[in-house]
Design a protein around this motif. Structure first.
Motif, PDB file in Angstrom:
ATOM      1  N   ARG A  11     -34.078 -13.810 -27.589  1.00  0.00           N
ATOM      2  CA  ARG A  11     -32.702 -13.646 -27.129  1.00  0.00           C
ATOM      3  C   ARG A  11     -32.312 -12.171 -27.219  1.00  0.00           C
ATOM      4  NH1 ARG A  11     -28.588 -17.382 -29.918  1.00  0.00           N
ATOM      5  NH2 ARG A  11     -27.505 -17.016 -27.934  1.00  0.00           N
ATOM      6  N   ARG A  54     -26.631 -11.050 -28.700  1.00  0.00           N
ATOM      7  CA  ARG A  54     -26.201 -12.428 -28.948  1.00  0.00           C
ATOM      8  C   ARG A  54     -25.922 -12.650 -30.434  1.00  0.00           C
ATOM      9  NH1 ARG A  54     -25.514 -12.209 -23.665  1.00  0.00           N
ATOM     10  NH2 ARG A  54     -27.187 -13.094 -22.399  1.00  0.00           N
ATOM     11  N   ASP A 108     -31.782 -26.869 -26.690  1.00  0.00           N
ATOM     12  CA  ASP A 108     -31.599 -25.636 -25.932  1.00  0.00           C
ATOM     13  C   ASP A 108     -31.808 -24.440 -26.856  1.00  0.00           C
ATOM     14  OD1 ASP A 108     -30.918 -23.610 -24.228  1.00  0.00           O
ATOM     15  OD2 ASP A 108     -28.785 -24.144 -24.085  1.00  0.00           O
ATOM     16  N   ARG A 164     -31.604 -21.436 -25.930  1.00  0.00           N
ATOM     17  CA  ARG A 164     -30.737 -20.349 -25.436  1.00  0.00           C
ATOM     18  C   ARG A 164     -31.517 -19.046 -25.268  1.00  0.00           C
ATOM     19  NH1 ARG A 164     -26.092 -20.787 -29.826  1.00  0.00           N
ATOM     20  NH2 ARG A 164     -27.941 -21.280 -31.063  1.00  0.00           N
ATOM     21  N   TRP A 165     -32.780 -19.179 -24.907  1.00  0.00           N
ATOM     22  CA  TRP A 165     -33.600 -17.998 -24.696  1.00  0.00           C
ATOM     23  C   TRP A 165     -33.093 -17.191 -23.497  1.00  0.00           C
ATOM     24  CZ3 TRP A 165     -38.690 -21.180 -25.212  1.00  0.00           C
ATOM     25  CH2 TRP A 165     -39.088 -21.196 -26.557  1.00  0.00           C
ATOM     26  N   ASP A 166     -33.048 -15.895 -23.664  1.00  0.00           N
ATOM     27  CA  ASP A 166     -32.811 -14.994 -22.537  1.00  0.00           C
ATOM     28  C   ASP A 166     -34.126 -14.616 -21.866  1.00  0.00           C
ATOM     29  OD1 ASP A 166     -29.865 -14.476 -22.690  1.00  0.00           O
ATOM     30  OD2 ASP A 166     -30.406 -13.773 -24.689  1.00  0.00           O
ATOM     31  N   GLY A 196     -22.385 -14.129 -23.201  1.00  0.00           N
ATOM     32  CA  GLY A 196     -23.073 -14.740 -24.344  1.00  0.00           C
ATOM     33  C   GLY A 196     -23.166 -13.863 -25.574  1.00  0.00           C
TER      34      GLY A 196
END
Length: 475
Positions: A123, A127, A388, A390-392, A473
């Motif tokens: 990420r 974040r 999830d 929430r990886w970028d 985010g």
């Protein structure tokens, strides 16, 4: 050599030399023998198209999860490795570049903690509210890190070297997935006393402070070799985070003797530290060979950010460097900027990956980011995290294997205390906190010399909207 052709119809890995950067100097500091690092930057290399020039040998079927060794240099500039044309002696990094895949558009963040956070979370560090070197509590309580993920997959996990993702006694490596830890907690240490700039003790084993003699580079290498040579049935993940060529620099005479004709003296110290680290990397690679683990080990080498311009302090490290001004350090040419900048010189770094039988050799010009490695390595070891993440980042294994399909425009993002930046395809937007906005076409202007913000108002608005969307985010 089997060469794959990029979607633009050109063959990456060669091509015309790009135009000389305005005001470019010859490499007059005695540490770049030629402009070799400019060769091959034409065609797709400067563009945002996904494509790699590779030699045969990729994509053998996976038999078992590989060992994984990630080697992170600290403040190593683009032009400070032999395979980019430097006269700094890096024979082992160069060997790795010949055996592996050179990642010629590999991006990181402009400083150390953010890059490390991106590496082990997948990420963007913003974040977590991390935009610069940071201490204290970094991660959210529910953060699943790369070592924790691999540990769940049956890996033995170890770190040797710099942590800098939280402060003792609570925010330390073993809390975040490492079975064993060794090295130092802080952002930098004196290479011999192993103390932080304030005089605070930092050297540790398994998160417990200890005193130990020796140069940090040698100790970090010896621990990495020990981990590799320890017999075990399960695969291992080894994260080797060197302390050099970050200041303060104090190298053994053996390494200084390689550069007695180099001036200024701080550049000599820098070169010596890089060759010293390179020797350690050679020992790590030799240990993999000696233990018959080379063929089933994925090795990733990358710098945490671009080279730093200079440094001096009369008080830090108990004043030991008051009369040792580091007036010249890294070399990021031909890119613009330094460590701390969101220009290419601060965020585009040397990077190589080697995985025999699974990834090809050659060069890859696909734009990629440090946050890509956690989702990529999760795929490599066959782990599908629940929920999830929430990886970028994204799985870049297809791009590494030269089979990425149609051209894909990556959107990459950076945030620092002074600016935000976005790369979308060939276009790069920089928005400074003071309100100044810059826009560059990296395909035509890889050295970021011509600001097109006034000439491309519609594109500017679209990129500003993308920047606003992606930054939602942030914490």
């Amino acid at each position: 050599m089997r060469v794959l052709t990029c979607e633009c119809g050109m063959t990456c890995g060669g091509g015309e030399r790009p135009p000389t950067r305005p005001g470019e100097r010859d490499m007059d500091n005695g540490l770049v023998t030629r402009r070799a690092f400019l060769q091959g930057l034409g065609g797709c290399a400067a563009a945002g198209l996904v494509g790699c020039a590779v030699s045969a040998g990729g994509d053998a079927p996976d038999k078992r999860p590989p060992n994984i060794v990630v080697i992170l240099a600290d403040d190593l500039g683009w032009a400070d490795v032999g395979y980019h044309g430097s006269a700094i002696k890096t024979p082992h990094i160069d060997r790795l570049s010949r055996q592996g895949l050179r990642l010629e558009q590999h991006y990181v963040t402009p400083t150390c903690t953010p890059t490390r956070v991106g590496l082990i979370t997948g990420r963007y560090p913003s974040r977590f509210g991390v935009t610069a070197p940071a201490y204290g509590k970094i991660f959210h309580d529910d953060t699943l890190t790369l070592p924790a993920l691999l540990k769940r997959a049956g890996y033995h996990t170890a770190i040797s070297g710099k942590w800098h993702m939280g402060s003792p006694p609570d925010e330390t490596p073993r809390k975040y997935g490492f079975d064993e830890s060794y090295g130092y907690f802080h952002g930098q240490i004196d290479p011999y006393t192993h103390h932080y700039k304030t005089g605070e003790a930092s050297w540790h084993r398994n998160d417990e402070l200890l005193e130990e003699e020796g140069h940090a580079t040698d100790l970090i290498t010896a621990e990495a070799v020990r981990v590799i040579e320890t017999p075990r049935q399960e695969p291992f993940f080894l994260y080797v985070a060197y302390s050099v060529p970050h200041f303060p620099l104090d190298e053994p005479q053996r390494w200084l003797d390689l550069y007695l004709d180099v001036e200024p003296v701080s550049r000599r110290w820098y070169a010596a530290s890089v060759s010293h680290m390179d020797d350690g990397i050679g020992r790590i690679l030799d240990a993999l060979d000696r233990t018959d683990r080379r063929e089933d080990t994925l090795v990733l080498f990358v710098s945490d950010n671009g080279g730093q311009k200079s440094w001096h302090s009369a008080t830090q490290y108990h004043g030991r460097y008051a009369d040792k001004s580091h007036t010249v350090l890294g070399d990021n040419r031909p890119w613009r900027g330094w460590k701390g900048d969101v220009y290419e010189g601060g965020i585009r770094v040397p990077a190589i990956i080697r995985w025999p039988g699974h990834l090809p050799g050659g060069r890859c010009d696909a734009p990629m980011h440090i946050v890509d490695w956690m989702p990529t390595l999760a795929t490599v070891v066959g782990v599908e995290p629940q929920g999830d993440m929430r990886w970028d980042g994204r799985n870049i294994r297809p791009a590494l294997q030269g089979r990425s399909g149609p051209a894909v425009e990556r959107t990459l993002y950076w945030k620092t205390p002074n600016a935000r930046a976005l790369r979308q395809g060939d276009w790069k937007l920089i928005v400074f906190n003071n309100g100044k906005t810059e826009l560059y076409n990296l395909a035509e202007d890889p050295y970021e010399q011509t600001d097109l913000a006034a000439d491309e108002p519609d594109r500017l608005v679209r990129l500003q909207q993308s920047l606003a969307h992606i930054s939602v985010g942030d914490w």
